[in-house]
Design a protein around this motif. Structure first.
Motif, PDB file in Angstrom:
ATOM      1  N   GLU A  77       0.836  -1.207   0.000  1.00 42.40           N
ATOM      2  CA  GLU A  77       0.000   0.000   0.000  1.00 42.40           C
ATOM      3  C   GLU A  77       0.871   1.257   0.000  1.00 42.40           C
ATOM      4  OE1 GLU A  77      -3.448   2.327  -0.046  1.00 42.40           O
ATOM      5  OE2 GLU A  77      -3.133   0.222  -0.525  1.00 42.40           O
ATOM      6  N   VAL A  78       1.954   1.249   0.765  1.00 40.81           N
ATOM      7  CA  VAL A  78       2.875   2.392   0.786  1.00 40.81           C
ATOM      8  C   VAL A  78       3.471   2.612  -0.610  1.00 40.81           C
ATOM      9  CG1 VAL A  78       5.123   3.174   1.660  1.00 40.81           C
ATOM     10  CG2 VAL A  78       3.405   2.279   3.243  1.00 40.81           C
ATOM     11  N   ILE A  79       3.888   1.544  -1.254  1.00 45.51           N
ATOM     12  CA  ILE A  79       4.448   1.652  -2.605  1.00 45.51           C
ATOM     13  C   ILE A  79       3.390   2.170  -3.577  1.00 45.51           C
ATOM     14  CG2 ILE A  79       5.290   0.299  -4.569  1.00 45.51           C
ATOM     15  CD1 ILE A  79       6.843  -1.408  -2.539  1.00 45.51           C
ATOM     16  N   ARG A  80       2.174   1.636  -3.494  1.00 43.53           N
ATOM     17  CA  ARG A  80       1.098   2.070  -4.395  1.00 43.53           C
ATOM     18  C   ARG A  80       0.806   3.558  -4.220  1.00 43.53           C
ATOM     19  NH1 ARG A  80      -4.159   2.971  -4.538  1.00 43.53           N
ATOM     20  NH2 ARG A  80      -4.540   2.499  -2.361  1.00 43.53           N
ATOM     21  N   GLU A  83       3.596   5.620  -5.734  1.00 47.75           N
ATOM     22  CA  GLU A  83       3.488   5.640  -7.197  1.00 47.75           C
ATOM     23  C   GLU A  83       2.369   6.575  -7.649  1.00 47.75           C
ATOM     24  OE1 GLU A  83       3.006   1.479  -7.996  1.00 47.75           O
ATOM     25  OE2 GLU A  83       5.175   1.131  -8.079  1.00 47.75           O
ATOM     26  N   GLN A  84       1.244   6.557  -6.930  1.00 45.92           N
ATOM     27  CA  GLN A  84       0.134   7.457  -7.267  1.00 45.92           C
ATOM     28  C   GLN A  84       0.542   8.911  -7.084  1.00 45.92           C
ATOM     29  OE1 GLN A  84      -2.946   5.980  -4.650  1.00 45.92           O
ATOM     30  NE2 GLN A  84      -3.982   4.938  -6.337  1.00 45.92           N
ATOM     31  N   GLN A  85       1.261   9.200  -6.007  1.00 45.95           N
ATOM     32  CA  GLN A  85       1.704  10.571  -5.755  1.00 45.95           C
ATOM     33  C   GLN A  85       2.672  11.030  -6.840  1.00 45.95           C
ATOM     34  OE1 GLN A  85       3.791  11.133  -2.067  1.00 45.95           O
ATOM     35  NE2 GLN A  85       3.771  13.344  -2.243  1.00 45.95           N
ATOM     36  N   LEU A  86       3.609  10.180  -7.213  1.00 41.08           N
ATOM     37  CA  LEU A  86       4.548  10.524  -8.278  1.00 41.08           C
ATOM     38  C   LEU A  86       3.809  10.751  -9.590  1.00 41.08           C
ATOM     39  CD1 LEU A  86       7.430  10.952  -9.269  1.00 41.08           C
ATOM     40  CD2 LEU A  86       7.566   8.477  -9.652  1.00 41.08           C
ATOM     41  N   HIS A  87       2.860   9.880  -9.905  1.00 37.85           N
ATOM     42  CA  HIS A  87       2.075  10.038 -11.136  1.00 37.85           C
ATOM     43  C   HIS A  87       1.333  11.366 -11.130  1.00 37.85           C
ATOM     44  CE1 HIS A  87      -1.319   9.481 -13.926  1.00 37.85           C
ATOM     45  NE2 HIS A  87      -0.434   8.807 -14.629  1.00 37.85           N
ATOM     46  N   ALA A  88       0.749  11.721  -9.999  1.00 33.19           N
ATOM     47  CA  ALA A  88       0.011  12.992  -9.895  1.00 33.19           C
ATOM     48  C   ALA A  88       0.943  14.186 -10.046  1.00 33.19           C
ATOM     49  CB  ALA A  88      -0.733  13.062  -8.568  1.00 33.19           C
ATOM     50  N   GLN A  89       2.163  14.077  -9.553  1.00 30.29           N
ATOM     51  CA  GLN A  89       3.121  15.174  -9.692  1.00 30.29           C
ATOM     52  C   GLN A  89       3.574  15.336 -11.141  1.00 30.29           C
ATOM     53  OE1 GLN A  89       6.162  13.921  -6.949  1.00 30.29           O
ATOM     54  NE2 GLN A  89       5.389  15.260  -5.333  1.00 30.29           N
ATOM     55  N   LEU A  90       3.663  14.233 -11.866  1.00 31.09           N
ATOM     56  CA  LEU A  90       4.192  14.262 -13.224  1.00 31.09           C
ATOM     57  C   LEU A  90       3.114  14.402 -14.297  1.00 31.09           C
ATOM     58  CD1 LEU A  90       6.881  11.454 -12.906  1.00 31.09           C
ATOM     59  CD2 LEU A  90       7.214  13.931 -12.742  1.00 31.09           C
TER      60      LEU A  90
END
Length: 158
Positions: A77-80, A83-90
Protein backbone atom coordinates in the motif's frame (compact mmCIF):
# COMPACT_ATOMS: atom_id res chain seq x y z
CA UNK A 1 18.68 -6.17 0.37
CA UNK A 2 20.77 -8.47 -1.69
CA UNK A 3 19.72 -11.48 -3.69
CA UNK A 4 20.82 -13.81 -0.88
CA UNK A 5 17.25 -14.30 0.46
CA UNK A 6 15.44 -16.23 -2.26
CA UNK A 7 14.19 -19.18 -0.21
CA UNK A 8 11.52 -18.65 2.44
CA UNK A 9 12.99 -17.77 5.84
CA UNK A 10 10.98 -17.96 9.06
CA UNK A 11 13.07 -16.71 11.96
CA UNK A 12 12.19 -14.61 14.99
CA UNK A 13 13.78 -11.45 13.55
CA UNK A 14 13.91 -12.29 9.84
CA UNK A 15 11.01 -13.47 7.69
CA UNK A 16 11.03 -13.79 3.92
CA UNK A 17 8.82 -15.27 1.26
CA UNK A 18 11.35 -14.81 -1.55
CA UNK A 19 9.74 -11.56 -2.72
CA UNK A 20 9.42 -9.61 0.55
CA UNK A 21 11.71 -9.62 3.56
CA UNK A 22 10.84 -8.37 7.04
CA UNK A 23 13.80 -7.63 9.28
CA UNK A 24 13.42 -6.61 12.94
CA UNK A 25 16.06 -4.00 13.77
CA UNK A 26 17.06 -1.79 16.69
CA UNK A 27 15.07 1.45 16.59
CA UNK A 28 17.67 4.21 16.54
CA UNK A 29 15.09 6.77 17.69
CA UNK A 30 14.44 5.13 21.05
CA UNK A 31 15.15 2.00 23.07
CA UNK A 32 12.63 -0.10 21.18
CA UNK A 33 12.55 -2.09 17.99
CA UNK A 34 11.49 -1.43 14.41
CA UNK A 35 10.68 -3.62 11.45
CA UNK A 36 11.94 -2.88 7.94
CA UNK A 37 10.19 -4.34 4.88
CA UNK A 38 12.28 -4.87 1.76
CA UNK A 39 11.04 -5.76 -1.70
CA UNK A 40 13.40 -8.22 -3.41
CA UNK A 41 16.11 -6.41 -5.34
CA UNK A 42 15.66 -3.08 -3.53
CA UNK A 43 18.41 -1.68 -1.32
CA UNK A 44 16.10 0.69 0.57
CA UNK A 45 13.17 -0.53 2.66
CA UNK A 46 9.68 0.11 1.34
CA UNK A 47 8.44 0.49 4.90
CA UNK A 48 9.98 1.01 8.33
CA UNK A 49 7.76 1.04 11.38
CA UNK A 50 7.80 0.41 15.11
CA UNK A 51 7.84 -3.18 16.31
CA UNK A 52 6.34 -4.60 19.48
CA UNK A 53 8.45 -5.52 22.49
CA UNK A 54 8.32 -9.11 23.67
CA UNK A 55 7.07 -10.19 27.07
CA UNK A 56 10.45 -9.58 28.67
CA UNK A 57 10.21 -5.87 27.64
CA UNK A 58 13.76 -6.15 26.31
CA UNK A 59 13.70 -8.19 23.12
CA UNK A 60 11.37 -7.81 20.15
CA UNK A 61 8.28 -9.92 19.69
CA UNK A 62 9.09 -12.68 17.16
CA UNK A 63 7.78 -12.34 13.63
CA UNK A 64 5.04 -14.76 12.60
CA UNK A 65 3.04 -15.48 9.47
CA UNK A 66 0.13 -13.17 10.39
CA UNK A 67 2.41 -10.24 11.21
CA UNK A 68 4.43 -10.84 8.05
CA UNK A 69 1.32 -10.92 5.85
CA UNK A 70 0.07 -7.68 7.42
CA UNK A 71 3.46 -6.05 6.89
CA UNK A 72 3.51 -7.14 3.22
CA UNK A 73 0.04 -5.71 2.68
CA UNK A 74 1.03 -2.42 4.34
CA UNK A 75 4.30 -2.16 2.39
CA UNK A 76 2.45 -2.77 -0.91
CA UNK A 77 0.00 0.00 0.00
CA UNK A 78 2.87 2.39 0.79
CA UNK A 79 4.45 1.65 -2.61
CA UNK A 80 1.10 2.07 -4.39
CA UNK A 81 0.46 5.43 -2.73
CA UNK A 82 3.98 6.59 -3.53
CA UNK A 83 3.49 5.64 -7.20
CA UNK A 84 0.13 7.46 -7.27
CA UNK A 85 1.70 10.57 -5.75
CA UNK A 86 4.55 10.52 -8.28
CA UNK A 87 2.08 10.04 -11.14
CA UNK A 88 0.01 12.99 -9.89
CA UNK A 89 3.12 15.17 -9.69
CA UNK A 90 4.19 14.26 -13.22
CA UNK A 91 0.76 14.27 -14.92
CA UNK A 92 -1.66 17.14 -14.56
CA UNK A 93 -4.99 17.81 -16.30
CA UNK A 94 -7.35 20.76 -16.52
CA UNK A 95 -10.61 21.10 -18.40
CA UNK A 96 -11.53 24.26 -20.25
CA UNK A 97 -14.29 25.36 -22.61
CA UNK A 98 -13.27 26.78 -25.99
CA UNK A 99 -15.95 27.93 -28.45
CA UNK A 100 -18.54 25.91 -26.54
CA UNK A 101 -16.50 22.70 -26.61
CA UNK A 102 -15.02 20.99 -23.58
CA UNK A 103 -11.28 20.44 -23.94
CA UNK A 104 -8.95 18.59 -21.60
CA UNK A 105 -5.40 19.92 -21.48
CA UNK A 106 -2.79 17.53 -20.10
CA UNK A 107 0.79 18.07 -18.99
CA UNK A 108 3.00 14.96 -18.90
CA UNK A 109 6.50 15.19 -17.44
CA UNK A 110 9.01 12.42 -18.06
CA UNK A 111 11.79 12.47 -15.46
CA UNK A 112 15.30 11.71 -16.64
CA UNK A 113 18.68 11.96 -14.93
CA UNK A 114 20.03 13.90 -17.91
CA UNK A 115 17.08 16.27 -18.05
CA UNK A 116 13.34 15.87 -17.79
CA UNK A 117 11.06 16.48 -20.76
CA UNK A 118 7.45 17.58 -20.84
CA UNK A 119 4.57 17.52 -23.28
CA UNK A 120 1.41 19.61 -23.28
CA UNK A 121 -1.55 18.02 -25.08
CA UNK A 122 -5.14 19.00 -25.82
CA UNK A 123 -7.98 16.49 -26.20
CA UNK A 124 -11.60 16.90 -27.28
CA UNK A 125 -14.63 15.44 -25.49
CA UNK A 126 -14.08 12.07 -27.22
CA UNK A 127 -10.43 12.07 -26.11
CA UNK A 128 -9.11 12.64 -29.63
CA UNK A 129 -5.84 14.55 -29.57
CA UNK A 130 -6.18 18.07 -30.93
CA UNK A 131 -2.63 19.32 -30.36
CA UNK A 132 0.68 18.40 -28.76
CA UNK A 133 3.73 20.54 -28.05
CA UNK A 134 6.90 20.17 -26.04
CA UNK A 135 7.19 22.48 -23.06
CA UNK A 136 9.68 23.01 -20.27
CA UNK A 137 9.24 20.56 -17.37
CA UNK A 138 8.75 23.63 -15.17
CA UNK A 139 5.66 24.67 -17.14
CA UNK A 140 2.79 25.48 -14.78
CA UNK A 141 -0.47 24.04 -16.07
CA UNK A 142 -3.59 25.73 -14.78
CA UNK A 143 -6.85 26.97 -16.30
CA UNK A 144 -5.30 30.32 -17.27
CA UNK A 145 -2.29 28.81 -19.08
CA UNK A 146 -4.54 26.25 -20.81
CA UNK A 147 -6.95 28.96 -21.99
CA UNK A 148 -4.04 31.11 -23.22
CA UNK A 149 -2.61 28.15 -25.15
CA UNK A 150 -5.99 27.38 -26.73
CA UNK A 151 -6.59 31.06 -27.54
CA UNK A 152 -3.24 31.11 -29.33
CA UNK A 153 -4.36 28.24 -31.56
CA UNK A 154 -2.49 25.55 -29.61
CA UNK A 155 0.81 26.78 -31.01
CA UNK A 156 4.28 26.41 -29.65
CA UNK A 157 4.81 27.91 -26.20
CA UNK A 158 7.89 29.86 -25.22
Amino acid sequence: MTDELKEPVNEARLWSDGQWTARVINNDDDDGWAVAMYLDGQSEPALVGPWTMGRDKKNPKPLDVNAFNTLVKTAKEVIRRSEQQLHAQLNKNVSITVKGERIRVALAIVPDEEGATATLSAFDALDAELARVRVEPTFKLNVDTAVAWAAGGFGRLR
